[in-house]
Design a protein around this motif. Sequence first.
Motif, PDB file in Angstrom:
ATOM      1  N   ILE A  39       0.848  -1.206   0.000  1.00  0.00           N
ATOM      2  CA  ILE A  39       0.000   0.000   0.000  1.00  0.00           C
ATOM      3  C   ILE A  39       0.880   1.252   0.000  1.00  0.00           C
ATOM      4  O   ILE A  39       0.616   2.208  -0.719  1.00  0.00           O
ATOM      5  N   VAL A  85      -9.182   8.255   3.195  1.00  0.00           N
ATOM      6  CA  VAL A  85      -9.877   7.057   2.746  1.00  0.00           C
ATOM      7  C   VAL A  85     -11.365   7.292   2.930  1.00  0.00           C
ATOM      8  O   VAL A  85     -11.833   7.484   4.050  1.00  0.00           O
ATOM      9  N   SER A  91     -19.934   3.008   0.413  1.00  0.00           N
ATOM     10  CA  SER A  91     -19.706   2.032  -0.661  1.00  0.00           C
ATOM     11  C   SER A  91     -19.807   2.596  -2.071  1.00  0.00           C
ATOM     12  O   SER A  91     -19.972   1.839  -3.021  1.00  0.00           O
ATOM     13  N   ALA A  93     -17.902   4.923  -4.929  1.00  0.00           N
ATOM     14  CA  ALA A  93     -16.641   5.564  -5.300  1.00  0.00           C
ATOM     15  C   ALA A  93     -16.899   6.778  -6.183  1.00  0.00           C
ATOM     16  O   ALA A  93     -16.448   6.859  -7.306  1.00  0.00           O
ATOM     17  N   THR A 116      -7.861   8.110  -1.645  1.00  0.00           N
ATOM     18  CA  THR A 116      -8.072   6.763  -2.178  1.00  0.00           C
ATOM     19  C   THR A 116      -9.480   6.560  -2.705  1.00  0.00           C
ATOM     20  O   THR A 116      -9.705   5.640  -3.476  1.00  0.00           O
ATOM     21  N   TYR A 118     -13.375   5.329  -2.015  1.00  0.00           N
ATOM     22  CA  TYR A 118     -13.926   4.241  -1.225  1.00  0.00           C
ATOM     23  C   TYR A 118     -12.963   3.057  -1.192  1.00  0.00           C
ATOM     24  O   TYR A 118     -12.401   2.667  -2.206  1.00  0.00           O
ATOM     25  N   VAL A 119     -12.792   2.479  -0.003  1.00  0.00           N
ATOM     26  CA  VAL A 119     -12.009   1.255   0.186  1.00  0.00           C
ATOM     27  C   VAL A 119     -12.909   0.269   0.925  1.00  0.00           C
ATOM     28  O   VAL A 119     -13.517   0.623   1.938  1.00  0.00           O
ATOM     29  N   ASP A 120     -12.993  -0.943   0.419  1.00  0.00           N
ATOM     30  CA  ASP A 120     -13.821  -1.963   1.046  1.00  0.00           C
ATOM     31  C   ASP A 120     -13.361  -2.210   2.485  1.00  0.00           C
ATOM     32  O   ASP A 120     -12.151  -2.225   2.761  1.00  0.00           O
ATOM     33  N   HIS A 121     -14.313  -2.418   3.378  1.00  0.00           N
ATOM     34  CA  HIS A 121     -13.981  -2.565   4.798  1.00  0.00           C
ATOM     35  C   HIS A 121     -13.042  -3.730   5.071  1.00  0.00           C
ATOM     36  O   HIS A 121     -12.282  -3.710   6.029  1.00  0.00           O
ATOM     37  N   CYS A 123     -10.424  -4.409   3.531  1.00  0.00           N
ATOM     38  CA  CYS A 123      -9.057  -3.938   3.298  1.00  0.00           C
ATOM     39  C   CYS A 123      -8.602  -2.908   4.326  1.00  0.00           C
ATOM     40  O   CYS A 123      -7.420  -2.546   4.377  1.00  0.00           O
ATOM     41  N   MET A 124      -9.513  -2.434   5.153  1.00  0.00           N
ATOM     42  CA  MET A 124      -9.205  -1.332   6.065  1.00  0.00           C
ATOM     43  C   MET A 124      -8.142  -1.640   7.113  1.00  0.00           C
ATOM     44  O   MET A 124      -7.351  -0.757   7.446  1.00  0.00           O
ATOM     45  N   TYR A 127      -4.858  -0.351   5.933  1.00  0.00           N
ATOM     46  CA  TYR A 127      -4.733   1.107   5.942  1.00  0.00           C
ATOM     47  C   TYR A 127      -4.480   1.624   7.354  1.00  0.00           C
ATOM     48  O   TYR A 127      -3.663   2.526   7.554  1.00  0.00           O
TER      49      TYR A 127
END
Length: 182
Positions: A39, A85, A91, A93, A116, A118-121, A123-124, A127
Amino acid sequence: EKVFAATGSIPPPIEVFYNFVDLHEYDPAIVSPEEVAEIRERLQLDGGPIILFVGRMIEQKGPHLALRAFRRLAESRPDARMVFVGAPWYSRANDSPFVNLVRAEAESIADRIRFTGYVDHTCMPVYYALADVVCAPSIWDDPSPFVTYEAQAMAKPVLASTRGGIPEIVEDRITGRCIDVF
């Protein structure tokens, strides 16, 4: 009071139900150094400290205030980077006029700012593992923002506003700092 007077019965007790986070999902031990390095490389973050904003990119969540505070930090720490983020709505983008204003305000330090979207939870956790500090600068009475739970579960200090329920979640000078954002 009117219900009590009319019926003569005692109202039920009021309980506070806090949000929570799955400590198996948000566990620093499950994030590999390779994931963090990937990342960091993808976002071109170099080796300096990382400030992370996670949340909906709306005025009430205060990303513009985080940006302004970061601008002041960046004067003394040119190696620092800030990562935003989130998207304006869950949900999705997409951009919005407010996001475009924040991006425009960041142009003078664009080399130090990453958006970034939206990032799916799922993947959080990576981050959060990437961050040195997580900020939650809400300007509304935010009752129980998930970001404060998630960051603390990932053993990250939280710099947050004194709005709403945040001071009940972030233990000032223990798990982070609660400050007035105005």
